[in-house]
Design an enzyme around this catalytic site. Structure first.
Site, mmCIF file in Angstrom:
data_model
loop_
_atom_site.group_PDB
_atom_site.id
_atom_site.type_symbol
_atom_site.label_atom_id
_atom_site.label_comp_id
_atom_site.label_asym_id
_atom_site.label_seq_id
_atom_site.Cartn_x
_atom_site.Cartn_y
_atom_site.Cartn_z
ATOM 1 N N ASP A 67 16.743 56.679 2.781
ATOM 2 C CA ASP A 67 16.216 55.649 3.304
ATOM 3 C C ASP A 67 14.900 54.775 2.264
ATOM 4 O O ASP A 67 15.267 55.215 1.142
ATOM 5 C CB ASP A 67 14.878 56.827 4.432
ATOM 6 C CG ASP A 67 13.739 56.095 4.717
ATOM 7 O OD1 ASP A 67 13.766 55.035 6.054
ATOM 8 O OD2 ASP A 67 12.683 56.760 4.972
ATOM 9 N N ASP A 69 11.438 53.286 2.848
ATOM 10 C CA ASP A 69 9.795 53.348 3.398
ATOM 11 C C ASP A 69 9.587 53.586 2.784
ATOM 12 O O ASP A 69 9.715 55.561 3.194
ATOM 13 C CB ASP A 69 9.373 52.754 5.101
ATOM 14 C CG ASP A 69 10.150 50.962 4.680
ATOM 15 O OD1 ASP A 69 10.123 50.768 4.020
ATOM 16 O OD2 ASP A 69 9.493 50.542 6.147
#
Length: 314
Positions: A67, A69
């Site tokens: 991922d 962010d």
């Protein structure tokens, strides 16, 4: 990236939209990765036409999915991209304030709120509508240098590098636009990126998405589609995230990791004995490492690098 000659029907079930978004993202990621590999091969051949090519040792059936962010980068990539566009007068001060509020919420809450993220994406889509994909890609390169490069978590980057050093492929998986994600992945030396695909016709953004944002279940669909196309064994793959929204993606792989986890993911990970690591504070992790498939040497090197870089950062 995704140039469509027809509009995607608006009325679809949530599952169908997730599948569509995931498949579109996987296809865009593979196309971009292939283009980058071909370009690199040409460049290498021009530099050393007589050099012999040696295969890279590693597990061809394993890969790592990160991922973006608050896992790889502090804050939201979409916000930083918005700041760069504002600097280039793509939109007005009022819209920048809106982006700032969304980023403030993200930093305070420490989690991805679907409503706020959807609002941010709607804002971004309206801003880029009518602009050429190539133009935004070029601007994105400069924005990465201006706002994103210094916000990469050194520890997470070291873990990603450990997978690469072990001969595994490494992909970003994010709700950010696939173009932005691709730039970040390339700058970090990763294999490629899965991201939200904005519809374009003739190389110009229409202001619509293909399916839906690559968030939650859509991320899992993208990873599943990419794994099928690339011949990966998900039980031998790893995934990293900070958000409970990514539990569907984390649950797909044999080696899930919680990085800078929110409260829900931390609790969920502990209940299932998943590995955890938090680069936001000096707290020690419950567990840290990369899958055994990557090799003991890579594990030791990656962990040592993560600790060294983390100390240097703080």
């Amino acid at each position: 990236m995704a140039s469509l000659g027809r509009l995607v029907p608006r009325r679809r079930s949530a599952t169908a939209r997730s599948v569509l978004a995931g498949e579109a993202s996987a296809q865009a990621a593979r196309d971009t990765s292939l283009e980058a590999a071909e370009a690199a091969a040409v460049e290498e051949a021009e530099k050393a036409p007589e050099a012999e090519a040696f295969p890279v040792a590693g597990d061809e059936y394993a890969a790592a999915f990160f991922d973006l962010d608050n896992t790889v980068m502090q804050g939201a990539a979409l916000f930083h991209f918005g700041r760069g566009l504002y600097k280039r007068e793509f939109f007005r001060r009022r819209e920048l304030a809106r982006f700032a509020w969304q980023q403030a919420w993200f930093r305070i809450a420490g989690v991805e709120d679907p409503e706020h993220m959807q609002d941010a994406r709607d804002s971004a889509l309206s801003i880029v509508k009518g602009h050429r994909v190539a133009e935004l890609m070029s601007i994105g390169e400069d924005i990465y240098d201006e706002y994103m490069a210094e916000r990469i978590w050194p520890g997470t980057r070291a873990l990603a590098q450990a997978h690469l050093d072990a001969g595994q492929r490494v992909w970003l998986v994010t709700a950010a636009p696939v173009e932005t994600a691709t730039i970040i992945a390339r700058r970090l030396g990763l294999t490629g990126a899965l991201g939200t695909v904005a519809e374009s016709v003739g190389g110009v953004y229409t202001g619509k998405l293909v399916g839906e944002p690559l968030h939650g279940p859509a991320k899992a669909e993208a990873v599943r589609a990419l794994a099928a196309a690339e011949g990966l064994d998900l039980s031998r793959c790893a995934a990293y995230s900070d958000s409970h929204n990514d539990i569907p993606m984390l649950s797909l792989v044999g080696h899930p990791y919680a990085i800078n986890p929110d409260a829900k993911l931390r609790r969920y990970a502990r209940e299932r004995d998943w590995r955890l690591r938090d680069y936001r504070t000096g707290r020690k992790a419950v567990k840290v490492g990369i899958p055994a498939a990557a090799g003991v040497g890579a594990l030791a090197g990656g962990t040592a690098a993560a600790i060294a870089l983390h100390r240097r950062r703080h």
